[in-house]
Scaffold this active site. Structure first.
Site, PDB file in Angstrom:
ATOM      1  N   HIS A   9      25.370 -11.746 -27.188  1.00  0.00           N
ATOM      2  CA  HIS A   9      24.455 -10.776 -27.834  1.00  0.00           C
ATOM      3  C   HIS A   9      25.606  -9.139 -26.772  1.00  0.00           C
ATOM      4  O   HIS A   9      26.321  -8.421 -27.488  1.00  0.00           O
ATOM      5  CB  HIS A   9      23.043 -10.343 -27.668  1.00  0.00           C
ATOM      6  CG  HIS A   9      22.880 -11.825 -28.354  1.00  0.00           C
ATOM      7  ND1 HIS A   9      23.156 -12.339 -29.408  1.00  0.00           N
ATOM      8  CD2 HIS A   9      21.770 -12.129 -28.622  1.00  0.00           C
ATOM      9  CE1 HIS A   9      21.960 -13.388 -29.685  1.00  0.00           C
ATOM     10  NE2 HIS A   9      21.232 -13.349 -29.221  1.00  0.00           N
ATOM     11  N   ASP A  39      25.816 -15.411 -34.293  1.00  0.00           N
ATOM     12  CA  ASP A  39      25.209 -14.393 -33.359  1.00  0.00           C
ATOM     13  C   ASP A  39      24.862 -13.721 -33.987  1.00  0.00           C
ATOM     14  O   ASP A  39      24.801 -12.616 -35.075  1.00  0.00           O
ATOM     15  CB  ASP A  39      26.453 -13.824 -32.421  1.00  0.00           C
ATOM     16  CG  ASP A  39      26.054 -12.930 -31.807  1.00  0.00           C
ATOM     17  OD1 ASP A  39      24.999 -12.408 -31.753  1.00  0.00           O
ATOM     18  OD2 ASP A  39      25.920 -12.595 -30.337  1.00  0.00           O
ATOM     19  N   HIS A  40      23.262 -13.548 -33.922  1.00  0.00           N
ATOM     20  CA  HIS A  40      22.519 -12.847 -34.898  1.00  0.00           C
ATOM     21  C   HIS A  40      22.491 -10.904 -34.782  1.00  0.00           C
ATOM     22  O   HIS A  40      22.368 -10.580 -36.102  1.00  0.00           O
ATOM     23  CB  HIS A  40      21.415 -13.131 -34.639  1.00  0.00           C
ATOM     24  CG  HIS A  40      20.123 -12.916 -33.789  1.00  0.00           C
ATOM     25  ND1 HIS A  40      20.072 -13.762 -32.786  1.00  0.00           N
ATOM     26  CD2 HIS A  40      19.195 -11.344 -33.396  1.00  0.00           C
ATOM     27  CE1 HIS A  40      19.390 -12.528 -31.623  1.00  0.00           C
ATOM     28  NE2 HIS A  40      19.437 -11.693 -32.337  1.00  0.00           N
ATOM     29  N   LYS A  51      13.529  -9.137 -19.260  1.00  0.00           N
ATOM     30  CA  LYS A  51      12.460  -9.818 -20.791  1.00  0.00           C
ATOM     31  C   LYS A  51      11.299  -9.108 -20.233  1.00  0.00           C
ATOM     32  O   LYS A  51      11.396  -8.183 -19.006  1.00  0.00           O
ATOM     33  CB  LYS A  51      12.064 -10.683 -20.615  1.00  0.00           C
ATOM     34  CG  LYS A  51      13.485 -11.710 -21.283  1.00  0.00           C
ATOM     35  CD  LYS A  51      12.368 -12.446 -22.281  1.00  0.00           C
ATOM     36  CE  LYS A  51      13.848 -13.179 -23.195  1.00  0.00           C
ATOM     37  NZ  LYS A  51      13.533 -13.127 -25.019  1.00  0.00           N
ATOM     38  N   ARG A  93      11.994 -33.895 -38.896  1.00  0.00           N
ATOM     39  CA  ARG A  93      11.168 -34.701 -38.468  1.00  0.00           C
ATOM     40  C   ARG A  93       9.691 -34.552 -38.828  1.00  0.00           C
ATOM     41  O   ARG A  93       9.028 -35.713 -39.447  1.00  0.00           O
ATOM     42  CB  ARG A  93      10.968 -35.274 -36.921  1.00  0.00           C
ATOM     43  CG  ARG A  93      11.043 -36.671 -36.703  1.00  0.00           C
ATOM     44  CD  ARG A  93      11.431 -37.259 -35.877  1.00  0.00           C
ATOM     45  NE  ARG A  93      11.579 -36.356 -34.676  1.00  0.00           N
ATOM     46  CZ  ARG A  93      11.604 -36.204 -33.011  1.00  0.00           C
ATOM     47  NH1 ARG A  93      11.468 -37.907 -33.121  1.00  0.00           N
ATOM     48  NH2 ARG A  93      12.041 -35.338 -32.241  1.00  0.00           N
TER      49      ARG A  93
HETATM   50  C1  BG6 Z   1      18.243 -14.927 -28.899  1.00  0.00           C
HETATM   51  C2  BG6 Z   1      17.034 -14.691 -27.275  1.00  0.00           C
HETATM   52  O1  BG6 Z   1      18.933 -14.651 -29.025  1.00  0.00           O
HETATM   53  O2  BG6 Z   1      17.844 -13.358 -28.827  1.00  0.00           O
HETATM   54  C3  BG6 Z   1      16.133 -14.410 -26.732  1.00  0.00           C
HETATM   55  O3  BG6 Z   1      17.769 -16.392 -27.116  1.00  0.00           O
HETATM   56  C4  BG6 Z   1      16.116 -12.887 -27.077  1.00  0.00           C
HETATM   57  O4  BG6 Z   1      15.227 -14.325 -25.964  1.00  0.00           O
HETATM   58  C5  BG6 Z   1      16.699 -12.861 -28.862  1.00  0.00           C
HETATM   59  O5  BG6 Z   1      13.971 -12.333 -27.307  1.00  0.00           O
HETATM   60  C6  BG6 Z   1      16.889 -11.314 -29.035  1.00  0.00           C
HETATM   61  O6  BG6 Z   1      17.411 -10.549 -30.246  1.00  0.00           O
HETATM   62  P1  BG6 Z   1      16.632  -8.963 -31.105  1.00  0.00           P
HETATM   63  O7  BG6 Z   1      17.288  -9.570 -32.225  1.00  0.00           O
HETATM   64  O8  BG6 Z   1      14.949  -9.095 -30.999  1.00  0.00           O
HETATM   65  O9  BG6 Z   1      17.612  -8.232 -29.839  1.00  0.00           O
END
Ligand code: BG6
Length: 474
Positions: A225, A162-163, A325, A52
């Site tokens: 994760h 999933d990064h 966190k 948008r």
């Molecule tokens: C994300 C979460 O998937 O992963 C975040 O939503 C988190 O809250 C992040 O900060 C952490 O990723 P990384 O790669 O910094 O460990």
């Protein structure tokens, strides 16, 4: 991601939903740029953004943008025209859709894509959809989303991202375990005392208060994760290194986890929320004072728990997981703590017993694998001290600019699903987490407060000390 012998990905057009967002700007665009520099993007390639507001992409070659809301039929017509035009220009029918949007939009977008006939594959082209996290908010909603997505496309077209799986050290867990003959024989209950999995952050909720306050640390981090780290570390050797075989082993680990009884949640789980404190020498506010967070919020920003993977390899070996966190340090790691060797010898020699071995796979802040062993301290006295055998990725392979999304985008363009999550892996993850969420909602576990910049609530330390163990320092 090195380009040494990989061919460029298939010709295709990438369509990004949510092209004005933070994810696109911070991660997708840099990843595309890195892929291009590594010559892994095909020459026949285009990107179309849909959002948008103004796109967060300015300097990508062959980029087009379609303005509009996701529920605006006219905007969808414009998007379809643009995509068709790009397919002609690129000379390929292959389409990769990236849902970099709020999760409420995932289903709506996929159903629209189906309606405008952009999801139907043919011999001339594949159609794939990358779905970001969170995938559902519990088992019921994840199942529902899976069912509705598979009503408009095949499971093989869905790439649930999933990064953490884009991180080299996470992928390396498999190579480390199965590419080295010396570790696998000791990777079990006979030699391992317990396993610790930590994903600790110094960051607070930043500007994501609205999402986070409804989600909490457990659902934000654990089914995705932390469970990737857990399953890769605990699974049996797969029959092949392909997606099907890997996913099958990951699901087995999750299914072998003993469901937590609500009555045990008070002793086997810990939930905490940060109060104001000092992180990296800066004074930071407490969670309840963060923007868009309820001033009386009871959402947890820290979660820790003990689980049992009740199978032949791991029966009796506790797995302790923690994430939070605003902790003392940023640290993601898997630590395998081995059993104590027999101590009689050392008692006879009147020396303090050596510490048990630890194998630590560190993902962040450094990509390192270290094995803690006991060594004799030089000198006439007989004393042992723990020392590290250490392998640092950067020393051997150098450090390349990486976002972690390079591999994932490349794999999606080449159709390799190994680093994406199959429907049953996601559902099995929620299956483990749901009972904890329910027990917490029913009040069976006190919400502890911890100071920002600390190691988390005291109750987290007690979770291990009660078992005669202690967490690795943050
Ligand atoms: C994300 C979460 O998937 O992963 C975040 O939503 C988190 O809250 C992040 O900060 C952490 O990723 P990384 O790669 O910094 O460990």
């Amino acid at each position: 991601m090195t380009s040494s012998h990989l061919p460029a990905a298939d010709p295709c057009t990438l369509v990004i939903f949510g092209a004005s967002g933070d994810l696109t700007r911070r991660l997708l665009v840099p990843a595309l740029r890195n892929l291009r520099e590594s010559r892994l993007l095909p020459d026949q390639f285009a990107v179309v953004g849909f959002s948008r507001s103004a796109p967060a992409i300015d300097d990508l070659p062959a980029f087009r943008h379609v303005h509009g809301a996701f529920d605006d039929a006219a905007a969808w017509a414009r998007l379809k025209d643009e995509v068709v035009e790009r397919m002609h220009a690129v000379g390929s029918q292959n389409l990769l859709f990236y849902l970099a949007t709020a999760p409420e939009q995932f289903l709506n977008i996929c159903e629209r894509l189906a309606e405008v006939q952009l999801l139907s594959e043919s011999d001339n082209g594949w159609r794939r959809v990358i779905v970001e996290k969170p995938f559902g908010t519990d088992l019921r909603t994840a199942r529902q989303l899976n069912q509705r997505l598979t009503a408009v496309m095949r499971e093989e077209q869905i790439f649930r991202i999933d990064h953490y799986l884009g991180k080299e050290t996470v992928q390396n867990i498999v190579v480390f375990r199965f590419g080295n003959g010396i570790f696998e024989p000791i990777w079990n209950r006979r030699y391992v005392d317990h396993v610790q999995i930590t994903v600790a952050e110094t960051l607070g909720v930043e500007m994501r208060g609205e999402y986070y306050d409804q989600t909490g640390a457990l659902r934000d981090m654990v089914p995705n994760h932390l469970f990737q780290l857990l399953t890769l570390s605990a699974m049996e050797p797969p029959s092949a290194l392909d997606a099907g075989a890997l996913h099958a082993e990951q699901v087995k680990v999750l299914e072998a986890i003993e469901p937590l009884a609500a009555s045990d949640c008070g002793t086997t789980t810990v939930r905490g929320q940060y109060a104001a404190g000092q992180v990296d020498d800066a004074t930071v506010r407490g969670y309840r004072d963060e923007p868009k967070v309820d001033a009386a919020s009871t959402t947890e920003t820290f979660a820790a728990f003990r689980i049992a993977v009740d199978n032949w390899r791991w029966a009796g070996v506790p797995f302790y997981l923690r994430t939070g966190k605003r902790l003392r340090g940023k640290k993601s790691e898997v630590a395998i703590h081995f059993r104590q060797p027999p101590l009689a010898l050392f008692r006879q020699a009147s020396m303090a017993p050596p510490e048990p071995n630890q194998l630590v796979i560190s993902i962040q802040p450094e990509e390192v694998i270290k094995l803690k062993i006991a060594a004799k301290v030089p000198g006439p006295e007989l004393t042992a001290s723990p020392v590290d055998l250490r392998f640092n990725y950067a020393d051997y392979f150098g450090v390349e600019p990486q976002t972690g999304y390079e591999t994932l985008l490349y794999d999606a363009m080449t159709g390799d699903r190994s680093l994406f999550k199959r429907a049953d892996v996601v559902e099995a993850g929620w299956g483990v987490v749901d009972p904890i969420v329910t027990a917490w909602a029913a009040g069976s576990c006190t919400l502890e407060t911890y100071q920002a910049g600390s190691d988390g609530p005291d109750a987290a330390a007690q979770l291990l000390t009660r078992d005669g163990r202690r967490w690795r320092p943050l």
